[in-house]
Design an enzyme around this catalytic site. Structure first.
Site, PDB file in Angstrom:
ATOM      1  N   GLY A  13     -42.686 -98.297   8.369  1.00  0.00           N
ATOM      2  CA  GLY A  13     -43.045 -99.588   7.396  1.00  0.00           C
ATOM      3  C   GLY A  13     -44.173-100.472   7.885  1.00  0.00           C
ATOM      4  N   ALA A  14     -44.558-101.546   7.207  1.00  0.00           N
ATOM      5  CA  ALA A  14     -45.481-102.324   7.532  1.00  0.00           C
ATOM      6  C   ALA A  14     -45.093-103.088   8.663  1.00  0.00           C
ATOM      7  CB  ALA A  14     -45.768-103.485   6.393  1.00  0.00           C
ATOM      8  N   GLU A  15     -43.805-103.576   9.040  1.00  0.00           N
ATOM      9  CA  GLU A  15     -43.478-104.193  10.112  1.00  0.00           C
ATOM     10  C   GLU A  15     -42.636-103.356  11.185  1.00  0.00           C
ATOM     11  OE1 GLU A  15     -42.842-108.040   9.853  1.00  0.00           O
ATOM     12  OE2 GLU A  15     -44.351-108.204   8.577  1.00  0.00           O
ATOM     13  N   ALA A  16     -41.999-102.224  10.769  1.00  0.00           N
ATOM     14  CA  ALA A  16     -41.266-101.616  11.667  1.00  0.00           C
ATOM     15  C   ALA A  16     -41.295-100.143  11.538  1.00  0.00           C
ATOM     16  CB  ALA A  16     -39.825-102.278  11.558  1.00  0.00           C
ATOM     17  N   LYS A  31     -34.480 -99.534  15.273  1.00  0.00           N
ATOM     18  CA  LYS A  31     -35.779-100.253  14.533  1.00  0.00           C
ATOM     19  C   LYS A  31     -36.776-100.880  15.585  1.00  0.00           C
ATOM     20  CE  LYS A  31     -36.248-103.195  10.427  1.00  0.00           C
ATOM     21  NZ  LYS A  31     -35.646-103.835   9.351  1.00  0.00           N
ATOM     22  N   ASP A 128     -34.760-109.298   0.633  1.00  0.00           N
ATOM     23  CA  ASP A 128     -35.633-108.167   0.184  1.00  0.00           C
ATOM     24  C   ASP A 128     -34.748-107.046  -0.431  1.00  0.00           C
ATOM     25  OD1 ASP A 128     -37.562-106.158  -0.132  1.00  0.00           O
ATOM     26  OD2 ASP A 128     -37.496-105.767   1.971  1.00  0.00           O
TER      27      ASP A 128
HETATM   28  N1  ADP Z   1     -28.418 -98.688   9.948  1.00  0.00           N
HETATM   29  C1  ADP Z   1     -28.768 -97.677   9.281  1.00  0.00           C
HETATM   30  N2  ADP Z   1     -28.298 -96.599   8.658  1.00  0.00           N
HETATM   31  C2  ADP Z   1     -28.868 -95.474   7.593  1.00  0.00           C
HETATM   32  N3  ADP Z   1     -30.346 -95.724   7.303  1.00  0.00           N
HETATM   33  C3  ADP Z   1     -31.012 -96.771   7.939  1.00  0.00           C
HETATM   34  C4  ADP Z   1     -30.342 -97.610   8.620  1.00  0.00           C
HETATM   35  N4  ADP Z   1     -31.345 -98.550   8.877  1.00  0.00           N
HETATM   36  C5  ADP Z   1     -32.532 -98.095   8.146  1.00  0.00           C
HETATM   37  N5  ADP Z   1     -32.108 -97.027   7.577  1.00  0.00           N
HETATM   38  C6  ADP Z   1     -33.097 -95.971   6.783  1.00  0.00           C
HETATM   39  O1  ADP Z   1     -34.429 -96.593   7.327  1.00  0.00           O
HETATM   40  C7  ADP Z   1     -35.336 -97.007   6.010  1.00  0.00           C
HETATM   41  C8  ADP Z   1     -36.128 -98.177   6.721  1.00  0.00           C
HETATM   42  O2  ADP Z   1     -35.271 -99.104   7.002  1.00  0.00           O
HETATM   43  P1  ADP Z   1     -35.415-100.699   6.955  1.00  0.00           P
HETATM   44  O3  ADP Z   1     -34.491-101.385   7.975  1.00  0.00           O
HETATM   45  O4  ADP Z   1     -35.093-101.042   5.497  1.00  0.00           O
HETATM   46  O5  ADP Z   1     -37.054-100.989   7.444  1.00  0.00           O
HETATM   47  P2  ADP Z   1     -38.160-101.788   6.616  1.00  0.00           P
HETATM   48  O6  ADP Z   1     -38.076-103.353   7.176  1.00  0.00           O
HETATM   49  O7  ADP Z   1     -39.422-101.034   7.089  1.00  0.00           O
HETATM   50  O8  ADP Z   1     -38.034-101.423   5.239  1.00  0.00           O
HETATM   51  C9  ADP Z   1     -34.278 -97.483   5.036  1.00  0.00           C
HETATM   52  O9  ADP Z   1     -34.502 -97.553   3.911  1.00  0.00           O
HETATM   53  C10 ADP Z   1     -32.995 -96.343   5.214  1.00  0.00           C
HETATM   54  O10 ADP Z   1     -33.290 -95.265   4.634  1.00  0.00           O
HETATM   55 MG    MG Z   2     -36.284-101.615   4.029  1.00  0.00          MG
END
Ligand code: ADP
Ligand code: MG
Length: 227
Positions: A13-16, A31, A128
């Protein structure tokens, strides 16, 4: 033995950057916050640290309150890395696009609305609420992820805006589910009916579900007339 073993990157993603792997042998998610090139490095490091701490603190609070959110396994500030349990299921966006879904869109959305209200009853907004940040599993139901923009608040406007983000995303990405927001609201309103008025948060009384939904309608009107 290394505690975290990375398998693959599943999202950039943009941040992570989000990686799938194992932590002490159990399926886990890492993450990792990426440096933002255009920001001053020191400011960037400070902002990153603050965001990560906020995300970790709120996740801990919500898990203690019994909400279905990832459990934190490890938090390494120096490496900007947060490790958490892998939650089951697929993002809501996939369930809504999958017309062969076993469960109807209605029950998935009503349950998601209930979960958002349970979050708000803790005096916390998500920040979000996209259909990527709600996971749904047929056995275990709905869960919430991605608390990087989450906040503690008692303001009805903040909760209304949280729902409004959802309304905009459902309208834009899932126009074929015209009733989606009604089902979210149905779930959102049902929780107070079952559990009574919201508990008192740290700073003051929390708005009722009805008050938040009224404010959502107000925000929708404002956006319609003022863009
Ligand atoms: N704890 C988790 N369990 C399962 N899938 C996860 C989890 N955390 C993230 N994901 C997957 O990774 C993707 C990106 O994580 P996310 O925390 O939403 O990052 P961002 O801030 O870049 O949107 C999520 O849309 C999901 O598909
Ligand atoms: Mg997300």
């Amino acid at each position: 033995m290394q505690a975290w073993v990375s398998e693959r990157i599943i999202h950039v993603g943009a941040e992570a950057e989000v990686g799938l792997g194992t932590y002490l042998g159990q399926p886990a998610i890492a993450k990792i916050r990426r440096p933002r090139g255009w920001r001053h490095p020191e400011l960037d490091a400070r902002l990153t640290r603050r965001r990560m701490m906020a995300e970790a603190r709120l996740l801990t609070k919500l898990a203690r309150a019994g909400l279905p959110v990832p459990l934190i396994q490890d938090f390494d500030i120096a490496a900007s890395r947060l490790i958490m349990t892998l939650l089951p299921g697929r993002p809501l966006i996939e369930h809504l696009r999958d017309s062969n879904s076993v469960q109807s869109a209605e029950s998935v959305l009503v349950e998601s609305g209930e979960l958002v209200r349970r979050l708000h009853r803790q005096g916390i907004t998500h920040g979000d609420l996209s259909t990527n940040n709600i996971l749904y599993c047929h056995q275990q139901g709905a869960s919430l992820i991605d608390f990087g923009l989450s906040r503690i608040t008692e303001e009805v406007e903040d909760f209304g805006i949280d729902l409004h983000v959802m309304h905009e995303i459902l309208g834009a990405s899932h126009p074929d589910h015209g009733q989606a927001m009604e089902w979210i609201i149905k779930g959102y309103l049902s929780v107070d009916g079952e559990h009574g008025p919201p508990p008192f948060a740290g700073g003051g009384p929390l708005p009722s579900a009805e008050e938040v939904v009224l404010r959502l309608k107000d925000i929708m009107t404002r956006v319609r007339y003022h863009g």
